[in-house]
Design an enzyme around this catalytic site. Structure first.
Site, PDB file in Angstrom:
ATOM      1  N   LYS A  45      30.413  30.853  61.681  1.00 50.18           N
ATOM      2  CA  LYS A  45      30.780  32.266  62.428  1.00 50.18           C
ATOM      3  C   LYS A  45      29.348  32.731  62.954  1.00 50.18           C
ATOM      4  O   LYS A  45      28.426  32.879  62.324  1.00 50.18           O
ATOM      5  CB  LYS A  45      31.602  32.918  61.410  1.00 50.18           C
ATOM      6  CG  LYS A  45      32.797  32.771  60.846  1.00 50.18           C
ATOM      7  CD  LYS A  45      33.153  33.777  59.993  1.00 50.18           C
ATOM      8  CE  LYS A  45      34.799  33.751  59.308  1.00 50.18           C
ATOM      9  NZ  LYS A  45      35.211  34.594  58.639  1.00 50.18           N
ATOM     10  N   LYS A 100      33.275  28.783  53.130  1.00 48.72           N
ATOM     11  CA  LYS A 100      34.377  27.937  52.888  1.00 48.72           C
ATOM     12  C   LYS A 100      35.607  28.176  53.607  1.00 48.72           C
ATOM     13  O   LYS A 100      36.053  29.421  53.865  1.00 48.72           O
ATOM     14  CB  LYS A 100      34.716  28.031  51.443  1.00 48.72           C
ATOM     15  CG  LYS A 100      35.815  27.316  51.020  1.00 48.72           C
ATOM     16  CD  LYS A 100      35.569  25.671  50.642  1.00 48.72           C
ATOM     17  CE  LYS A 100      36.357  24.959  50.355  1.00 48.72           C
ATOM     18  NZ  LYS A 100      36.154  23.726  50.410  1.00 48.72           N
ATOM     19  N   TYR A 101      36.124  27.442  54.409  1.00 52.65           N
ATOM     20  CA  TYR A 101      37.362  27.594  55.342  1.00 52.65           C
ATOM     21  C   TYR A 101      38.493  27.613  54.288  1.00 52.65           C
ATOM     22  O   TYR A 101      39.147  26.784  53.744  1.00 52.65           O
ATOM     23  CB  TYR A 101      37.489  26.610  56.418  1.00 52.65           C
ATOM     24  CG  TYR A 101      38.683  26.900  57.386  1.00 52.65           C
ATOM     25  CD1 TYR A 101      39.694  25.959  57.289  1.00 52.65           C
ATOM     26  CD2 TYR A 101      38.573  27.846  58.276  1.00 52.65           C
ATOM     27  CE1 TYR A 101      40.505  26.118  58.336  1.00 52.65           C
ATOM     28  CE2 TYR A 101      39.552  28.216  59.066  1.00 52.65           C
ATOM     29  CZ  TYR A 101      40.602  27.332  59.321  1.00 52.65           C
ATOM     30  OH  TYR A 101      41.633  27.668  60.156  1.00 52.65           O
ATOM     31  N   GLU A 143      38.875  44.247  55.530  1.00 51.90           N
ATOM     32  CA  GLU A 143      39.828  43.052  55.661  1.00 51.90           C
ATOM     33  C   GLU A 143      39.513  41.987  54.641  1.00 51.90           C
ATOM     34  O   GLU A 143      38.500  41.739  54.370  1.00 51.90           O
ATOM     35  CB  GLU A 143      39.529  42.527  57.082  1.00 51.90           C
ATOM     36  CG  GLU A 143      39.704  43.361  58.472  1.00 51.90           C
ATOM     37  CD  GLU A 143      39.605  42.649  59.684  1.00 51.90           C
ATOM     38  OE1 GLU A 143      39.609  41.488  59.817  1.00 51.90           O
ATOM     39  OE2 GLU A 143      39.803  43.395  60.690  1.00 51.90           O
ATOM     40  N   GLU A 146      35.474  41.147  56.334  1.00 53.21           N
ATOM     41  CA  GLU A 146      34.786  42.225  57.140  1.00 53.21           C
ATOM     42  C   GLU A 146      35.095  43.330  56.843  1.00 53.21           C
ATOM     43  O   GLU A 146      36.310  43.864  56.406  1.00 53.21           O
ATOM     44  CB  GLU A 146      34.741  41.883  58.469  1.00 53.21           C
ATOM     45  CG  GLU A 146      35.959  41.610  59.146  1.00 53.21           C
ATOM     46  CD  GLU A 146      35.798  40.835  60.662  1.00 53.21           C
ATOM     47  OE1 GLU A 146      35.746  39.560  60.525  1.00 53.21           O
ATOM     48  OE2 GLU A 146      35.912  41.477  61.546  1.00 53.21           O
ATOM     49  N   ARG A 153      36.167  52.142  61.361  1.00 48.31           N
ATOM     50  CA  ARG A 153      36.761  52.973  62.489  1.00 48.31           C
ATOM     51  C   ARG A 153      38.306  53.103  62.003  1.00 48.31           C
ATOM     52  O   ARG A 153      38.818  52.407  60.934  1.00 48.31           O
ATOM     53  CB  ARG A 153      36.784  52.324  63.756  1.00 48.31           C
ATOM     54  CG  ARG A 153      37.407  50.953  63.726  1.00 48.31           C
ATOM     55  CD  ARG A 153      37.520  50.199  65.068  1.00 48.31           C
ATOM     56  NE  ARG A 153      38.629  49.149  65.120  1.00 48.31           N
ATOM     57  CZ  ARG A 153      38.354  48.011  64.435  1.00 48.31           C
ATOM     58  NH1 ARG A 153      37.413  47.664  64.042  1.00 48.31           N
ATOM     59  NH2 ARG A 153      39.340  47.042  64.394  1.00 48.31           N
ATOM     60  N   VAL A 182      44.520  50.439  65.018  1.00 45.20           N
ATOM     61  CA  VAL A 182      45.855  50.655  65.759  1.00 45.20           C
ATOM     62  C   VAL A 182      46.856  50.876  64.819  1.00 45.20           C
ATOM     63  O   VAL A 182      47.954  51.615  64.881  1.00 45.20           O
ATOM     64  CB  VAL A 182      45.844  49.441  66.452  1.00 45.20           C
ATOM     65  CG1 VAL A 182      47.169  49.215  67.038  1.00 45.20           C
ATOM     66  CG2 VAL A 182      44.767  49.178  67.667  1.00 45.20           C
ATOM     67  N   ARG A 203      53.895  46.081  67.893  1.00 43.81           N
ATOM     68  CA  ARG A 203      52.812  46.638  69.260  1.00 43.81           C
ATOM     69  C   ARG A 203      53.641  46.372  70.621  1.00 43.81           C
ATOM     70  O   ARG A 203      53.973  44.861  70.635  1.00 43.81           O
ATOM     71  CB  ARG A 203      51.674  45.856  69.191  1.00 43.81           C
ATOM     72  CG  ARG A 203      50.663  46.085  67.950  1.00 43.81           C
ATOM     73  CD  ARG A 203      49.343  45.667  68.008  1.00 43.81           C
ATOM     74  NE  ARG A 203      48.538  45.912  66.823  1.00 43.81           N
ATOM     75  CZ  ARG A 203      47.226  45.835  66.900  1.00 43.81           C
ATOM     76  NH1 ARG A 203      46.519  45.626  67.929  1.00 43.81           N
ATOM     77  NH2 ARG A 203      46.372  46.132  65.546  1.00 43.81           N
TER      78      ARG A 203
HETATM   79  C1  MV4 Z   1      38.319  32.615  58.256  1.00 47.36           C
HETATM   80  C2  MV4 Z   1      39.634  32.098  58.368  1.00 47.36           C
HETATM   81  C3  MV4 Z   1      39.395  31.145  57.211  1.00 47.36           C
HETATM   82  N1  MV4 Z   1      38.700  31.091  56.399  1.00 47.36           N
HETATM   83  N2  MV4 Z   1      37.353  32.657  57.540  1.00 47.36           N
HETATM   84  C4  MV4 Z   1      39.397  34.996  62.452  1.00 47.36           C
HETATM   85  C5  MV4 Z   1      38.417  36.287  63.088  1.00 47.36           C
HETATM   86  C6  MV4 Z   1      37.874  36.924  62.090  1.00 47.36           C
HETATM   87  N3  MV4 Z   1      38.371  38.137  61.510  1.00 47.36           N
HETATM   88  C7  MV4 Z   1      37.670  35.967  60.897  1.00 47.36           C
HETATM   89  N4  MV4 Z   1      38.786  35.036  61.172  1.00 47.36           N
HETATM   90  C8  MV4 Z   1      38.933  34.087  60.269  1.00 47.36           C
HETATM   91  N5  MV4 Z   1      38.175  33.663  59.279  1.00 47.36           N
HETATM   92  C9  MV4 Z   1      37.406  31.784  56.510  1.00 47.36           C
HETATM   93  N6  MV4 Z   1      36.616  31.464  55.593  1.00 47.36           N
HETATM   94  C10 MV4 Z   1      40.444  32.302  59.294  1.00 47.36           C
HETATM   95  C11 MV4 Z   1      40.320  33.411  60.270  1.00 47.36           C
HETATM   96  C12 MV4 Z   1      41.269  33.574  61.200  1.00 47.36           C
HETATM   97  C13 MV4 Z   1      41.993  34.734  60.876  1.00 47.36           C
HETATM   98  C14 MV4 Z   1      41.612  35.842  60.146  1.00 47.36           C
HETATM   99  C15 MV4 Z   1      42.531  36.864  59.969  1.00 47.36           C
HETATM  100  C16 MV4 Z   1      43.634  37.007  60.951  1.00 47.36           C
HETATM  101  C17 MV4 Z   1      43.888  36.047  61.927  1.00 47.36           C
HETATM  102  C18 MV4 Z   1      43.035  34.916  61.979  1.00 47.36           C
HETATM  103  C19 MV4 Z   1      43.283  33.721  62.963  1.00 47.36           C
HETATM  104  C20 MV4 Z   1      42.708  32.886  62.875  1.00 47.36           C
HETATM  105  C21 MV4 Z   1      41.593  32.607  62.082  1.00 47.36           C
END
Ligand code: MV4
Length: 449
Positions: A157, A200-201, A274, A286, A290, A293, A336
């Site tokens: 990222k 880690k994903y 989040e 994260e 702010r 919505v 929305r």
């Molecule tokens: C991730 C994830 C899975 N694993 N991180 C998407 C944008 C940003 N907010 C971070 N995101 C993600 N981070 C890890 N380690 C999957 C996503 C993600 C996601 C996260 C929250 C809401 C919608 C999403 C849609 C696609 C991917």
């Protein structure tokens, strides 16, 4: 308390902030672009200043114009809303340097939490649960080493990233070079910094976020969670509160952890943390410094007016209650409503020829639309938020179904049919969905173009 607040935003949120100010006896200044001269909040505000042409870069993102408008009208404070300059630390700093109060956190709190790497570091030190991850990645080789330490699959990222841009997943050593290079290139193109890091994903998480309020004296409370997993291409579509995936003890536990962390970090005003939630565990993603919505579903369930609390906190007032005073009642769902083609999501601005919003117990419609209003093509396509609140989730679903049927918007295509579709799917009705469900559902049922 402030005498006059400048609302540095547009659309339904500008009206929402105006309403809070009105009820607090605070005069309002609306700033608008040439394209928004006919907006409802411009008509309702005590004063209005045109700050530039339609393009956001020359109006709603024009720091000097907004601060000049505040100085000319004698506004004591500026509410940035969300989007635009709401998380711009330089703007917050400039506002304060001009002796005007920025309704939000301090610039340094914004900087610390806006950078994904320093935010993760702060989160770890503050005791928030987080995914295993790396520091800034130096090279492809560094990425490969980290990936084998963390364990595949991994996601790379951008440190200044957001909304899914600059993110690449790697499932094995074969993918890591391309994932690293692509993420870096996308970051370079889209953000101030091309620095990337790795986590880690998680393959099937829900997106659950915690709303907090913190005053300037170290008092912090949480207002529960919102489940924002129904999203497509990083655009939230439906949000609900509470999350169907959490029980009371999980809610209390994560709420306590979050409040302790915010106290340690030192934060003021409204904020949202989040998380990804998978197999019963939370992972900090994260923090948004702010108003969001989807704040109205939290307002419905907690009974707290978050915008009024933001203004009170910014004016130096202490929180007027403790965590024990906060009661959560019922269930709320927000749709929305976008002026978009419900199948292709293509924006569809134009003149609204008929507008009839639903009503009745437990229905809230946040919108600036009125019959005869022309939606300008320059901004975000969201034109209304439909929020329903009822005693139980099932009752809220029934109310939402009824409200969507009543909603009449003629002259432009809207996403109302999409919402009616989503809420009739058993995965949604059962609350069994994750962040990928809507995308998968849409792909399966996409009308063959
Ligand atoms: C991730 C994830 C899975 N694993 N991180 C998407 C944008 C940003 N907010 C971070 N995101 C993600 N981070 C890890 N380690 C999957 C996503 C993600 C996601 C996260 C929250 C809401 C919608 C999403 C849609 C696609 C991917």
């Amino acid at each position: 308390m402030f005498e006059k607040v400048l609302i540095a935003n547009r659309g339904e949120l500008a009206l929402r902030i105006h309403r809070a100010c009105r009820e607090m006896g605070i005069r309002t200044v609306a700033v608008h672009s040439e394209a928004d001269a006919n907006a409802m909040h411009v008509r309702l505000a005590d004063e209005a200043v045109c700050i530039g042409p339609a393009r956001s870069a020359e109006s709603y993102l024009n720091k000097q114009a907004i601060i000049s408008a505040a100085l000319i009208t004698g506004a004591d404070a500026i509410h940035p809303g969300f989007g635009f300059l709401s998380e711009n630390a330089d703007f917050a700093e400039m506002v304060e340097l001009h002796g005007i109060t920025f309704i939000g956190p301090t610039a340094e709190q914004m900087r610390l939490l806006g950078d994904k790497i320093t935010a993760r570091q702060a989160a770890i030190e503050a005791g928030l649960p987080i995914t295993p991850g790396s520091a800034a990645l130096e090279s492809v080789e560094d990425a490969r080493v980290w990936a084998n330490k963390i364990g595949y699959p991994v996601i790379i990222k951008a440190k200044d990233g957001g909304g899914g841009k600059g993110m690449k997943v790697a499932f094995s050593d074969e993918d890591i070079a391309e994932a690293y290079t692509m993420a870096k290139a996308e970051a370079k193109a889209a953000f101030p910094s091309d620095v990337v890091y790795m986590e880690k994903y998680l393959q099937h998480p829900r997106h659950i976020e915690m709303q907090i309020l913190a005053d300037k004296y170290g008092n912090v409370i949480h207002l529960g969670e919102r489940d924002c997993s129904i999203q497509r291409n990083h655009q939230k579509v439906i949000e609900e509160c509470p999350s169907p995936a959490l029980n009371q003890s999980q809610r209390q536990e994560i709420g306590q952890i979050v409040c302790n962390a915010i106290k340690k970090i030192g934060y003021q005003n409204a904020g949202t943390l989040e998380f990804m939630y998978e197999d019963g565990k939370f992972y900090f993603l994260e923090m948004n410094t702010r108003l969001q919505v989807e704040h109205p579903i939290t307002e419905a369930v907690s009974g707290i007016d978050i915008v009024k609390e933001q203004i009170r906190i910014a004016s130096g007032a202490a929180l007027g209650y403790t965590q024990e005073d906060i009661q959560f009642r019922g269930h709320a769902i927000e749709c929305r409503i976008n002026a978009e083609d419900p199948d292709t999501f293509a924006p569809c601005p134009g003149k609204i020829t008929e507008w009839h919003a639903p009503g009745g117990l437990g229905i809230r419609v946040d919108s600036e639309i009125y019959s005869g209003y022309t939606i300008p093509p320059f901004y975000d396509s969201m034109i209304a938020k439909l929020i329903v609140h009822a005693k139980t989730r099932n009752a809220a679903l029934m109310r939402l179904r009824r409200a969507l049927e009543e909603f009449i918007i003629m002259g432009v295509k809207t996403t109302i049919p999409l919402h009616q579709n989503i809420i009739s799917q058993h995965e949604f009705i059962d609350g069994q969905y994750n962040i990928h469900w809507l995308t998968e559902y849409m792909n399966k049922h996409q009308k063959k173009a």
